[in-house]
Design a protein around this motif. Structure first.
Motif, short mmCIF file in Angstrom:
data_model
loop_
_atom_site.label_atom_id
_atom_site.label_comp_id
_atom_site.label_asym_id
_atom_site.label_seq_id
_atom_site.Cartn_x
_atom_site.Cartn_y
_atom_site.Cartn_z
N ALA A 196 -3.68 4.84 3.51
CA ALA A 196 -2.59 5.55 2.50
C ALA A 196 -2.28 4.35 1.98
CB ALA A 196 -2.51 7.35 2.44
N ASN A 197 -1.43 4.68 0.68
CA ASN A 197 -0.93 3.19 0.33
C ASN A 197 0.84 3.52 0.75
OD1 ASN A 197 -2.67 1.78 -1.18
ND2 ASN A 197 -3.27 3.53 -2.97
N CYS A 198 1.19 2.82 0.76
CA CYS A 198 2.32 2.81 1.17
C CYS A 198 3.20 0.96 1.70
CB CYS A 198 2.85 3.59 2.67
SG CYS A 198 1.88 1.72 4.29
N ASP A 199 4.78 1.38 1.46
CA ASP A 199 5.40 0.59 1.40
C ASP A 199 6.58 0.08 2.96
OD1 ASP A 199 4.64 -0.35 -1.61
OD2 ASP A 199 6.64 0.73 -1.86
N LEU A 200 6.55 -0.65 3.70
CA LEU A 200 7.16 -1.15 4.82
C LEU A 200 8.69 -1.91 4.55
CD1 LEU A 200 4.29 -1.97 6.82
CD2 LEU A 200 5.59 0.12 6.46
N ASP A 201 9.50 -1.73 5.13
CA ASP A 201 10.55 -2.55 5.13
C ASP A 201 10.62 -2.76 6.93
OD1 ASP A 201 11.66 -2.67 2.86
OD2 ASP A 201 13.04 -0.65 3.28
N TRP A 202 11.09 -4.45 7.11
CA TRP A 202 11.16 -4.21 8.03
C TRP A 202 12.72 -4.57 8.81
CZ3 TRP A 202 6.76 -5.88 11.50
CH2 TRP A 202 5.84 -5.98 11.62
N ARG A 203 12.53 -4.57 10.01
CA ARG A 203 14.44 -4.14 10.59
C ARG A 203 14.40 -5.04 10.96
NH1 ARG A 203 16.79 0.68 6.98
NH2 ARG A 203 15.28 0.53 5.10
N SER A 204 15.62 -4.85 11.19
CA SER A 204 16.48 -5.62 12.47
C SER A 204 17.53 -4.10 12.99
CB SER A 204 17.81 -7.10 12.39
OG SER A 204 18.18 -6.64 13.40
#
Length: 127
Positions: free
Chosen positions: A60-68
């Motif tokens: 499904a549509n989504c937004d991701l943040d890549w994190r340390s």
């Protein structure tokens, strides 16, 4: 060169970086079904995790943040469309996704509605 299509192979090769050291390429499977932050690669003492290739797809549509770790955003708000691949070809020196020393590589699924995110991440561990 490593081909992302060969993801199921246990040995993905090595990369020689400008520091003269050869680093083995490792991989992690992504299969996540809830919102919030989830770990992709566990922290390694005295090492950074540097992403060299990615292939993800969301149901499904989504937004991701890549994190340390769990809080430091490395790349903010990357959109994934329904069954559209978020793909970064193999890049030996790595993409912009790199953790701080001794921190895990995490993805935060930003929106309130959970979706299944699947795929793989190829990475190297660098000092």
């Amino acid at each position: 060169m490593l081909a992302l299509g060969a993801i199921e192979r246990p040995n993905h090769g090595e990369v020689l970086l400008p520091d003269g050291i050869v680093y083995p390429i490792k991989w992690a499977v992504v299969n996540h079904t809830t919102t919030g932050t989830f770990q992709v690669v566990a922290a390694v003492a005295s090492r950074k995790i540097r992403v060299v290739a990615v292939d993800l797809v969301a149901l499904a549509n989504c937004d991701l943040d890549w994190r340390s770790g769990t809080s430091t955003i490395v790349i903010n708000s990357q959109p994934l469309g329904v069954r559209v691949h978020y793909h970064r070809n193999y890049l030996p020196f790595g993409w912009f996704m790199e953790t701080a020393v001794g921190q895990s590589l995490n993805i935060n699924q930003v929106q309130a509605t959970a979706t299944n995110i699947r795929g793989a991440v190829l990475y190297i561990e660098v000092p």
